[in-house]
Design a protein around this motif. Structure first.
Motif, PDB file in Angstrom:
ATOM      1  N   VAL A 107      78.624  46.170  55.521  1.00 50.65           N
ATOM      2  CA  VAL A 107      78.920  44.738  55.581  1.00 50.65           C
ATOM      3  C   VAL A 107      78.567  44.120  54.232  1.00 50.65           C
ATOM      4  CG1 VAL A 107      78.399  42.550  56.717  1.00 50.65           C
ATOM      5  CG2 VAL A 107      78.465  44.670  58.051  1.00 50.65           C
ATOM      6  N   SER A 108      79.572  43.605  53.542  1.00 56.75           N
ATOM      7  CA  SER A 108      79.339  42.980  52.244  1.00 56.75           C
ATOM      8  C   SER A 108      78.627  41.641  52.443  1.00 56.75           C
ATOM      9  CB  SER A 108      80.668  42.761  51.514  1.00 56.75           C
ATOM     10  OG  SER A 108      81.340  43.989  51.317  1.00 56.75           O
ATOM     11  N   HIS A 109      77.486  41.491  51.800  1.00 63.30           N
ATOM     12  CA  HIS A 109      76.706  40.259  51.975  1.00 63.30           C
ATOM     13  C   HIS A 109      75.819  40.057  50.754  1.00 63.30           C
ATOM     14  CE1 HIS A 109      74.061  37.212  53.643  1.00 63.30           C
ATOM     15  NE2 HIS A 109      74.892  37.094  54.676  1.00 63.30           N
ATOM     16  N   ASP A 110      75.820  38.838  50.226  1.00 69.97           N
ATOM     17  CA  ASP A 110      75.085  38.568  48.990  1.00 69.97           C
ATOM     18  C   ASP A 110      73.808  37.764  49.211  1.00 69.97           C
ATOM     19  OD1 ASP A 110      76.908  40.015  47.616  1.00 69.97           O
ATOM     20  OD2 ASP A 110      77.927  38.331  46.665  1.00 69.97           O
ATOM     21  N   PHE A 159      74.153  46.933  54.859  1.00 75.88           N
ATOM     22  CA  PHE A 159      74.649  45.817  54.072  1.00 75.88           C
ATOM     23  C   PHE A 159      74.778  46.229  52.611  1.00 75.88           C
ATOM     24  CE2 PHE A 159      72.542  44.071  57.765  1.00 75.88           C
ATOM     25  CZ  PHE A 159      73.454  43.117  58.202  1.00 75.88           C
ATOM     26  N   GLY A 160      75.838  45.723  51.982  1.00 78.47           N
ATOM     27  CA  GLY A 160      76.068  45.977  50.563  1.00 78.47           C
ATOM     28  C   GLY A 160      76.060  44.667  49.800  1.00 78.47           C
ATOM     29  N   CYS A 161      75.206  44.541  48.810  1.00 76.29           N
ATOM     30  CA  CYS A 161      75.036  43.293  48.065  1.00 76.29           C
ATOM     31  C   CYS A 161      75.488  43.488  46.623  1.00 76.29           C
ATOM     32  CB  CYS A 161      73.570  42.858  48.100  1.00 76.29           C
ATOM     33  SG  CYS A 161      73.235  41.319  47.235  1.00 76.29           S
ATOM     34  N   VAL A 162      76.352  42.592  46.142  1.00 74.69           N
ATOM     35  CA  VAL A 162      76.775  42.630  44.745  1.00 74.69           C
ATOM     36  C   VAL A 162      75.694  41.980  43.891  1.00 74.69           C
ATOM     37  CG1 VAL A 162      78.472  41.821  43.066  1.00 74.69           C
ATOM     38  CG2 VAL A 162      79.225  42.624  45.312  1.00 74.69           C
ATOM     39  N   ASP A 195      67.904  39.200  41.512  1.00 78.14           N
ATOM     40  CA  ASP A 195      66.505  39.444  41.847  1.00 78.14           C
ATOM     41  C   ASP A 195      66.445  40.332  43.095  1.00 78.14           C
ATOM     42  OD1 ASP A 195      63.832  39.383  42.644  1.00 78.14           O
ATOM     43  OD2 ASP A 195      63.531  37.383  41.813  1.00 78.14           O
ATOM     44  N   LEU A 196      66.266  41.618  42.882  1.00 80.06           N
ATOM     45  CA  LEU A 196      66.287  42.578  43.982  1.00 80.06           C
ATOM     46  C   LEU A 196      65.165  42.330  44.985  1.00 80.06           C
ATOM     47  CD1 LEU A 196      67.118  45.875  42.041  1.00 80.06           C
ATOM     48  CD2 LEU A 196      68.677  44.142  42.963  1.00 80.06           C
ATOM     49  N   PHE A 197      64.036  41.794  44.511  1.00 87.04           N
ATOM     50  CA  PHE A 197      62.935  41.503  45.422  1.00 87.04           C
ATOM     51  C   PHE A 197      63.318  40.370  46.379  1.00 87.04           C
ATOM     52  CE2 PHE A 197      60.800  43.336  41.686  1.00 87.04           C
ATOM     53  CZ  PHE A 197      60.121  44.376  42.310  1.00 87.04           C
ATOM     54  N   GLU A 198      63.982  39.334  45.859  1.00 89.31           N
ATOM     55  CA  GLU A 198      64.403  38.216  46.697  1.00 89.31           C
ATOM     56  C   GLU A 198      65.518  38.643  47.658  1.00 89.31           C
ATOM     57  OE1 GLU A 198      63.293  34.829  47.026  1.00 89.31           O
ATOM     58  OE2 GLU A 198      61.625  36.032  46.266  1.00 89.31           O
ATOM     59  N   ILE A 199      66.439  39.481  47.166  1.00 93.05           N
ATOM     60  CA  ILE A 199      67.504  39.994  48.031  1.00 93.05           C
ATOM     61  C   ILE A 199      66.897  40.804  49.171  1.00 93.05           C
ATOM     62  CG2 ILE A 199      69.467  41.575  48.147  1.00 93.05           C
ATOM     63  CD1 ILE A 199      70.094  40.748  45.227  1.00 93.05           C
ATOM     64  N   LYS A 243      69.761  49.384  56.351  1.00 91.24           N
ATOM     65  CA  LYS A 243      70.010  49.904  55.015  1.00 91.24           C
ATOM     66  C   LYS A 243      70.701  48.847  54.159  1.00 91.24           C
ATOM     67  CE  LYS A 243      72.266  53.737  52.594  1.00 91.24           C
ATOM     68  NZ  LYS A 243      73.080  54.970  52.749  1.00 91.24           N
ATOM     69  N   VAL A 244      70.209  48.666  52.935  1.00 87.65           N
ATOM     70  CA  VAL A 244      70.822  47.743  51.984  1.00 87.65           C
ATOM     71  C   VAL A 244      71.129  48.514  50.705  1.00 87.65           C
ATOM     72  CG1 VAL A 244      70.544  45.625  50.639  1.00 87.65           C
ATOM     73  CG2 VAL A 244      69.540  45.786  52.930  1.00 87.65           C
ATOM     74  N   THR A 245      72.375  48.408  50.255  1.00 89.91           N
ATOM     75  CA  THR A 245      72.769  49.041  48.988  1.00 89.91           C
ATOM     76  C   THR A 245      73.162  47.943  47.999  1.00 89.91           C
ATOM     77  OG1 THR A 245      75.049  49.283  49.782  1.00 89.91           O
ATOM     78  CG2 THR A 245      73.573  51.159  50.083  1.00 89.91           C
TER      79      THR A 245
END
Length: 271
Positions: free
Chosen positions: A167-170, A206-209, A216-220, A237-239
């Motif tokens: 699931v694409s999510h930012d 979830f996949g985040c662009v 900020d990977l910590f905030e994501i 899982k988050v990629t």
């Protein structure tokens, strides 16, 4: 209609069947003259990945079409597709016949279904997944998740193979960069929870662009952790996918989202 930057030559792209034509109405092949010697030389320079054809694939990547109901700021496909769910495509039956006729699927392990937004082509997906279903195979679906309804859960339950859903999510920047945040929609969240509950047969992540305004990977990570805890989920899982530059003109939906300059230094320290 496209014009080549250097030569000024014009060619046409048909998004109904993904064909490319020249200005004389002749279908093009790439490369037009060099043949396999071109690919062999190019492959020695690692320009391409797989450069050969086979009728015994281990994986199939099927592009269902470019239609999408989102308008993500960094995505080129937002300018191509129709946002409405599509009826079954007229070419699907002949496509299925060609698979059965020309391909040996004995070694097939993975089927990827892409868009646009693939769930807008649901009738096509049902036909293809039903035909290709097997306990030894996995399906991969990349979706923005906004079309999720009960019929998707009910159908996935009937399949023998494994279904991998990205699931694409930012995260915090989702609404600004993509559109509606489905994780704030109780009905969509309920479908996501049902799909996760079908694990390990269905595996949803979830996949985040990662972009110039969302790096900020910590905030994501905190965003998805809070979602997980709020909905009382187990591990999710988050990629991360880096925003890419698609052209040389620094187009708005391309280069502006690439991490560079001082931002790149900050991002490097975060990594």
């Amino acid at each position: 209609k496209f014009k080549l930057k250097d030569s000024g030559k014009v060619f046409y792209y048909n998004n109904t069947d993904n064909s490319i034509w020249n200005s004389n109405g002749e279908i093009l092949s790439l490369p037009p003259k060099e043949g396999w010697e071109f690919f062999e030389e190019a492959n020695s320079k690692n320009i391409f990945g797989v450069t050969h054809k086979t009728n015994k694939p281990t994986a199939l990547r099927i592009l269902l079409g470019h239609a999408c109901n989102y308008s993500c700021t960094y995505c080129m496909q937002k300018d191509i597709g129709n946002p409405d769910e599509r009826p079954q495509n007229f070419w699907l039956e002949s496509f299925v016949e060609s698979i059965n006729k020309y391909l040996d699927l004995e070694n097939l392990e993975r089927i990827e279904l892409w868009g646009g937004e693939p769930l807008l082509y649901w009738k096509d997906m049902v036909r293809l997944m039903t035909m290709l279903d097997s306990p030894e195979r996995e399906f991969f679906i990349s979706t923005n998740g906004s079309p999720f309804v009960q019929k998707h859960v009910d159908f996935f339950k009937t399949l023998k193979g494994t279904i991998l859903i990205n699931v694409s999510h930012d995260a915090w920047e989702h609404e600004r960069l993509r559109g509606e945040d489905i994780l704030k929609n109780p009905k969509k969240v309920d479908i996501i929870k049902q799909l996760i509950a079908l694990g390990p047969k269905v595996q949803l992540g979830f996949g985040c662009v990662v972009s110039a305004t969302n790096y900020d990977l910590f905030e994501i990570n905190r965003y998805f952790r809070e979602f997980r805890d709020r909905e009382k989920l187990g591990k999710i899982k988050v990629t991360y996918i880096a925003a890419k530059n698609y052209d040389e003109r620094n187009a708005e939906n391309s280069a502006d989202h690439v991490i560079r300059g001082e931002t790149l230094k900050i991002f490097n320290s975060i990594l």
